[in-house]
Design a protein around this motif. Structure first.
Motif, PDB file in Angstrom:
ATOM      1  N   ASP A 134      30.939  44.137 118.402  1.00  0.00           N
ATOM      2  CA  ASP A 134      29.759  43.270 118.386  1.00  0.00           C
ATOM      3  C   ASP A 134      28.540  44.025 117.856  1.00  0.00           C
ATOM      4  OD1 ASP A 134      31.262  41.241 119.520  1.00  0.00           O
ATOM      5  OD2 ASP A 134      30.676  41.763 121.567  1.00  0.00           O
ATOM      6  N   LYS A 169      21.930  36.885 124.189  1.00  0.00           N
ATOM      7  CA  LYS A 169      22.159  38.311 124.415  1.00  0.00           C
ATOM      8  C   LYS A 169      22.007  39.130 123.132  1.00  0.00           C
ATOM      9  CE  LYS A 169      25.319  37.907 128.365  1.00  0.00           C
ATOM     10  NZ  LYS A 169      26.653  38.273 128.887  1.00  0.00           N
ATOM     11  N   THR A 170      22.077  38.462 121.988  1.00  0.00           N
ATOM     12  CA  THR A 170      21.978  39.198 120.719  1.00  0.00           C
ATOM     13  C   THR A 170      20.544  39.340 120.224  1.00  0.00           C
ATOM     14  OG1 THR A 170      22.158  37.239 119.284  1.00  0.00           O
ATOM     15  CG2 THR A 170      24.213  38.243 120.040  1.00  0.00           C
ATOM     16  N   LYS A 177      30.739  34.458 118.272  1.00  0.00           N
ATOM     17  CA  LYS A 177      31.535  35.362 119.105  1.00  0.00           C
ATOM     18  C   LYS A 177      30.743  35.920 120.296  1.00  0.00           C
ATOM     19  CE  LYS A 177      34.454  36.840 115.231  1.00  0.00           C
ATOM     20  NZ  LYS A 177      33.901  35.871 114.273  1.00  0.00           N
ATOM     21  N   ILE A 178      29.430  35.885 120.223  1.00  0.00           N
ATOM     22  CA  ILE A 178      28.581  36.457 121.258  1.00  0.00           C
ATOM     23  C   ILE A 178      27.528  35.429 121.660  1.00  0.00           C
ATOM     24  CG2 ILE A 178      27.145  38.449 121.857  1.00  0.00           C
ATOM     25  CD1 ILE A 178      28.148  39.778 119.271  1.00  0.00           C
ATOM     26  N   SER A 179      27.163  35.400 122.931  1.00  0.00           N
ATOM     27  CA  SER A 179      26.077  34.540 123.374  1.00  0.00           C
ATOM     28  C   SER A 179      24.806  34.924 122.629  1.00  0.00           C
ATOM     29  CB  SER A 179      25.850  34.692 124.880  1.00  0.00           C
ATOM     30  OG  SER A 179      24.663  34.055 125.280  1.00  0.00           O
ATOM     31  N   LEU A 181      28.358  43.395 125.470  1.00  0.00           N
ATOM     32  CA  LEU A 181      28.477  43.607 124.036  1.00  0.00           C
ATOM     33  C   LEU A 181      29.460  44.734 123.752  1.00  0.00           C
ATOM     34  CD1 LEU A 181      24.792  43.367 122.743  1.00  0.00           C
ATOM     35  CD2 LEU A 181      26.527  41.584 122.834  1.00  0.00           C
TER      36      LEU A 181
END
Length: 276
Positions: free
Chosen positions: A201, A31-32, A26-28, A197
């Motif tokens: 997230d 970036k996490t 769901k998130i790059s 985000l």
């Protein structure tokens, strides 16, 4: 005592690795990584408040911290890339192989002894583990797949050896864990700012970080207090825990190749302790 701690660490890190797949879809993932590294520190702050005798700025200690952070940065990239393209269980194979890497690195960095037979067994183990999953990462050629998994195993194994080295130098648990996490987290946040985000997230990241940080702190405790090869061998069961967690929600058995690779890796790593 240390064996029980290592088993607990493997369980919690396996669950955290499993939950990582839901985050990265769901998130790059780039970036996490920064927030995840820093959130790991947040959950260990209570320990740092008790263990205040840090020696982080001594030249030798600082060099060890920086090298561990660099290895964590590299390992994070490869592990998350594998998870995004494949599954959490495939990525955990690299963690399972890391004890084999540590067995080779230990004589260099810790002064332990290793025989030619053990080195040969490590090479056979790595080949036997990689063969069943050689085509398990979609979009990557065989050579690239092997490179990704071995790179993650090498850097993860180095971090384990680094933890033991810091323990030998008198560095406490909180400093060992937090310093490398902060350096790695600031690196990723600087290069890949976590823009976009959402609150949802962030909650997922917090959930994952809570498990990984608890498991990681437990592993540091086990690695610094127990017999290094035995502790890393127990931590190698992470891949089996991930397989279990993946099979529960889908009510299906994971791919045969993944199961074979995980079982070979765990049995092989444990057996290395008895090869002289």
């Amino acid at each position: 005592m240390f064996e029980i701690v290592a088993i607990f660490a493997a369980f919690t890190m396996g669950l955290g690795t499993f939950l990582t797949k839901g985050i990265t879809t769901k998130i790059s993932f780039l970036k996490t990584l920064g927030p995840l590294f820093l959130l790991n520190c947040f959950f260990t702050l209570p320990i740092a408040l008790v263990q205040r005798n840090w020696i982080v700025f001594e030249p030798k200690i600082l060099l060890l911290h920086v090298s561990a952070a660099v290895a964590s940065i590299i390992a994070g990239y490869f592990i998350f890339t594998i998870i995004v393209r494949s599954s959490a269980s495939i990525s955990s194979i690299s963690s399972t192989l890391s004890p084999a890497v540590a067995l080779i690195l230990a004589p260099i960095w810790l002064g332990t002894s290793v025989t030619a037979l053990q080195v040969l067994a490590v090479l056979i183990l790595i080949a036997a583990t990689l063969y069943p999953i050689r085509s398990s990462i979609p979009g990557l050629r065989l050579g690239v797949t092997i490179f990704f998994i071995l790179s993650a195993a090498l850097t993860t194994g180095f971090v384990s050896i680094n933890v033991a080295m810091l323990g030998n130098e008198g560095v406490n648990l909180s400093e060992t864990f937090i310093v490398r996490q902060v350096i790695a987290g600031l690196f990723y946040i600087t290069i890949f700012p976590p823009r976009g985000l959402t609150k949802s997230d962030l909650l997922k990241l917090i959930q994952r970080a809570s498990l990984i940080s608890v498991g990681s702190v437990a592993s540091v405790y086990a690695l610094q207090g127990g017999e290094i090869i035995l502790m890393i061998s127990i931590l190698a069961t992470v891949s089996l825990w991930v397989l279990l967690f993946e099979s529960i929600p889908s009510r299906s058995i994971p791919e045969r190749s993944t199961i074979i690779a995980a079982v070979i890796a765990v049995l092989g790593v444990v057996s290395l302790r008895f090869i002289t």
